[in-house]
Design a protein around this motif. Structure first.
Motif, PDB file in Angstrom:
ATOM      1  N   UNK A 168       7.291 -14.558  -6.872  1.00 27.40           N
ATOM      2  CA  UNK A 168       5.824 -14.524  -6.935  1.00 27.40           C
ATOM      3  C   UNK A 168       5.344 -13.716  -8.130  1.00 27.40           C
ATOM      4  N   UNK A 169       6.028 -12.596  -8.410  1.00 27.45           N
ATOM      5  CA  UNK A 169       5.622 -11.724  -9.520  1.00 27.45           C
ATOM      6  C   UNK A 169       6.855 -11.013 -10.049  1.00 27.45           C
ATOM      7  N   UNK A 183       5.634 -12.476   2.199  1.00 24.68           N
ATOM      8  CA  UNK A 183       5.724 -13.798   2.828  1.00 24.68           C
ATOM      9  C   UNK A 183       5.077 -14.825   1.913  1.00 24.68           C
ATOM     10  N   UNK A 184       5.731 -15.963   1.779  1.00 26.49           N
ATOM     11  CA  UNK A 184       5.214 -17.035   0.933  1.00 26.49           C
ATOM     12  C   UNK A 184       5.214 -18.331   1.736  1.00 26.49           C
ATOM     13  N   UNK A 185       4.048 -18.958   1.878  1.00 27.61           N
ATOM     14  CA  UNK A 185       3.934 -20.247   2.545  1.00 27.61           C
ATOM     15  C   UNK A 185       3.276 -21.238   1.592  1.00 27.61           C
ATOM     16  N   UNK A 187       0.323 -22.368   1.827  1.00 27.00           N
ATOM     17  CA  UNK A 187      -1.106 -22.115   1.711  1.00 27.00           C
ATOM     18  C   UNK A 187      -1.445 -20.720   1.212  1.00 27.00           C
ATOM     19  N   UNK A 188      -0.565 -19.749   1.470  1.00 25.13           N
ATOM     20  CA  UNK A 188      -0.935 -18.381   1.126  1.00 25.13           C
ATOM     21  C   UNK A 188       0.284 -17.544   0.778  1.00 25.13           C
ATOM     22  N   UNK A 189      -0.011 -16.423   0.136  1.00 24.69           N
ATOM     23  CA  UNK A 189       0.997 -15.406  -0.161  1.00 24.69           C
ATOM     24  C   UNK A 189       0.510 -14.101   0.451  1.00 24.69           C
ATOM     25  N   UNK A 190       1.340 -13.498   1.299  1.00 26.18           N
ATOM     26  CA  UNK A 190       0.998 -12.218   1.915  1.00 26.18           C
ATOM     27  C   UNK A 190       1.525 -11.114   1.007  1.00 26.18           C
ATOM     28  N   UNK A 191       0.632 -10.230   0.580  1.00 27.40           N
ATOM     29  CA  UNK A 191       0.985  -9.160  -0.353  1.00 27.40           C
ATOM     30  C   UNK A 191       0.737  -7.815   0.315  1.00 27.40           C
ATOM     31  N   UNK A 192       1.786  -7.002   0.378  1.00 31.13           N
ATOM     32  CA  UNK A 192       1.676  -5.653   0.941  1.00 31.13           C
ATOM     33  C   UNK A 192       1.376  -4.661  -0.167  1.00 31.13           C
ATOM     34  N   UNK A 212      -2.723 -21.250  -3.949  1.00 35.45           N
ATOM     35  CA  UNK A 212      -2.494 -20.500  -2.710  1.00 35.45           C
ATOM     36  C   UNK A 212      -3.352 -19.246  -2.695  1.00 35.45           C
ATOM     37  N   UNK A 213      -3.865 -18.915  -1.525  1.00 34.64           N
ATOM     38  CA  UNK A 213      -4.717 -17.722  -1.412  1.00 34.64           C
ATOM     39  C   UNK A 213      -3.864 -16.484  -1.169  1.00 34.64           C
TER      40      UNK A 213
END
Length: 662
Positions: A168-169, A183-185, A187-192, A212-213
């Motif tokens: 992702x980065x 987490x990467x799906x 529709x979205x990327x979960x960023x902590x 993706x949001x």
């Protein structure tokens, strides 16, 4: 279970956008590229803390709320130490004096690179909102979630698709902004993040996410830094090792596909392979794994950990990297690296960062697509555990102690692989091995090295078997002999001879329960009169998962399941039982750790009277029950009544007896 992983290198185009703001350091540092952990740079939090005014929080009037500060600074602000302390004073977690003490105290070089919440947690203050509880990092992180309005996430590395989140980065971008994709799906990327009030990076990252949001969460700053380093180091090592070659030996692969233009395979001693193996072992220790499985497949290799008796998918490696990892471990285990056609055994002793010595037993097996390796991890604290911690208590403990303190005879422990027999044997021998006795063992292989025993290993290549080993041990003036396993008549005869000549012999058999150990000896060819003369007793055992103390929930007992568990006894169901809810501590399984359940059958005169060449196993079991033997399921029922485990877990593990009783 972790999402299946691949090992595709990071997309350089993503690095160019997400990792490069205006300077060319978007790619991971040179040390990471060389396979070493990426160099830690001073975090923005520490720089901001240094630039902040050195004075204490304002003493006059109410401190300004953090939300008001954010508005005053255009909606974005780095959470520095003064801001965090002001808000904690305002919310009643600490006193004004405590805040001033933190601010004026000199900070070490390490603290300058830490998140402000880590600095505050290190002071170990009491939580003034909850007297008696500590203001630890978890409490502070939960507080940060509430004031920011973002949800809390504890990072579970077994559930992270490492390759997907590191794509992702870049590492430089993640480190600069103190963020980590978890987490990467589609529709979205979960960023902590540990800095929930910083938003600048969102616009830059959005450009690379292809629609993706971004969903933001807050996580423990210490976990964030640790896993950021581990994930990117592992991904880089796998990527670099895979780039060096794709050739895999097809000696043991009967479905090998022809690859044209293949390069040479990676070396087992390559720095990237060494990093992968080091990470793998440390990761397994941290996750309390009992076994590591490295399994070759047609186009990739799988890594799985067994934790509390259940296998978890951890990582996927390219075939060439998987083979190199196996070779590296074979080198460490002093095994024949060139020999891939026959099974081999080895052992490795390693030291954790905490200075704890840990032993691993290695075993290889040729399979359709290459060598499969399993590493059994032996807990160094096993020999220090009491029998109560192992689950052997009450009347069963008294009977076991009575058997193993006899001057001569044979004591047997039965159960399948992984049922805790080794732990029971070593704990017992550790207790018996005083300066007044000579304890000798013959094992295949030696499970754990213990200085108070004289340990000997079976070596079939030079005709040192269990039987010949016992014969040699008898000339060494032993008091107690431990035989790893009685597999054949020869070994059984030598064990009987040792017992008849005044030695205590402790050994194992592979049977389902205690009574069937007698029939197993008869099947091997041991005469019934020899069994009566030498065998003191048999103990069968299993391991059941224990309920997580953090989340177990009280429930009513299922009467039908309870009757099935306690049959043929009419045991009263407990007033309350518990069921596994699942939480962050136990990875939503509801279980944490394991404990033993036991079935003891001492060979009393009445039991010996039933033993014959055509013994009735049902009659033997009934006589044992009359004399106080509890079946494995009944032993498990006691653990259920004590709130340690569940009825379903005991039914899963404990066998149904051959004669239909349970």
């Amino acid at each position: 279970m972790a999402t299946p992983l691949s090992s595709t290198p990071q997309d350089p185009q993503q690095d160019a956008v997400a990792g490069r703001e205006s300077e060319p350091d978007a790619a991971p540092s040179s040390s990471a590229a060389d396979g070493a952990p990426p160099t830690t740079r001073e975090s923005p939090a520490s720089a901001s803390a240094d630039d902040a005014p050195a004075g204490a929080p304002a003493a006059a009037g109410q401190p300004e709320k953090l939300a008001d500060r954010l508005v005053a600074h255009g909606g974005e602000r780095l959470l520095d130490l003064p801001a965090a302390l002001d808000q904690l004073v305002h919310d009643g977690y600490i006193s004004q004096r405590q805040a001033e003490d933190v601010l004026i105290a000199p900070r070490t070089k390490k603290e300058l690179t830490q998140h402000p919440l880590e600095v505050i947690a290190a002071r170990e203050y009491e939580n003034r909102n909850r007297p008696g509880s500590a203001l630890d990092l978890e409490t502070l992180t939960d507080w940060l979630c509430r004031i920011s309005g973002q949800p809390y996430l504890r990072i579970d590395p077994l559930k992270i698709n490492v390759n997907a989140v590191t794509e992702v980065m870049s590492y430089a971008f993640a480190q600069r902004h103190n963020i980590l994709a978890v987490e990467v799906t589609d529709d979205e990327v979960v960023v902590a993040s540990g800095q929930p009030f910083m938003y600048q990076w969102e616009n830059m990252l959005t450009q690379t996410l292809r629609g993706r949001r971004i969903r933001r969460v807050v996580t423990n700053p210490a976990d964030l830094n640790r896993y950021m380093l581990e994930f990117y180091t592992m991904a880089r090592a796998v990527s670099k090792a895979g780039e060096q070659g794709l050739e895999v030996s097809n000696v043991a692969n009967f479905e090998q596909m022809l690859e044209l233009g293949a390069l040479k395979s990676p070396e087992a001693n390559d720095a990237h392979i060494v990093n992968i193996v080091d990470w793998l072992l440390q990761y397994a220790f941290d996750q309390r794994a009992s076994d590591i499985h490295i399994e070759p497949r047609r186009e990739k290799g799988l890594i799985r950990f067994r934790i509390d008796g259940v296998l978890h998918h951890v990582y996927e490696l390219p075939s060439a990297v998987n083979a190199a990892v196996t070779s590296r471990l074979k080198i460490l285990g002093r095994m024949d690296v060139a020999e891939k056609r026959r099974p081999q055994d080895g052992r490795v002793k390693t030291k954790s960062p905490d200075g704890e010595e840990i032993e691993l037993r290695l075993s290889t097996l040729p399979t359709a697509f290459g060598e499969k390796m399993v590493l059994r991890i032996f807990d160094p604290d096993v020999l220090l555990r009491s029998f109560g911690e192992l689950g052997l208590t009450g009347r069963d403990y008294d009977r076991w102690q009575e058997m193993v303190h006899q001057p001569n005879g044979i004591v047997l422990v039965t159960g399948p692989t992984g049922s805790g027999k080794t732990t029971t044997l070593y704990s017992t021998l550790k207790q018996l091995a005083t300066s007044e006795v000579n304890v000798c063992t013959i094992e295949d292989p030696i499970e754990m090295v213990e200085p108070s025993f004289n340990q000997m290993q079976v070596q079939h290549n030079i005709d040192v078997s269990f039987a010949s080993g016992v014969r040699a041990l008898l000339r060494q003036d032993p008091d107690i002999i431990m035989i790893g396993e009685i597999r054949d008549l020869q070994t059984a005869e030598m064990a009987i001879q040792a017992a008849l000549t005044g030695h205590l012999v402790i050994s194992t058999l592979h049977t389902n329960d205690a009574p069937t150990a007698i029939t197993r000896l008869l099947d091997l060819g041991v005469p019934s009169y020899m069994i009566k003369a030498t065998v003191l007793g048999v103990m069968a055992q299993r391991l059941v998962r224990t309920l997580c103390p953090h989340c177990k929930m009280e429930d009513e007992a299922d009467l039908e399941a309870w009757e099935l568990l306690t049959h043929p006894f009419k045991a009263k169901p407990p007033s309350r039982v518990y069921w596994p809810k699942g939480c962050l501590e136990c990875r939503d399984t509801g279980y944490f750790g394991r404990v033993g359940i036991y079935e003891l059958l001492p060979l009393s005169d009445a039991v010996k009277g039933i033993v014959s060449s055509d013994v009735d196993i049902a009659q033997l079991r009934r006589q044992g029950m009359k004399e106080g033997m509890r079946t494995l399921r009944l032993s498990g029922a006691q653990k259920v009544g004590a709130g340690l485990t569940t009825i379903a877990e005991v039914l899963r593990v404990a066998p149904v007896s051959d004669d239909g009783s349970r």
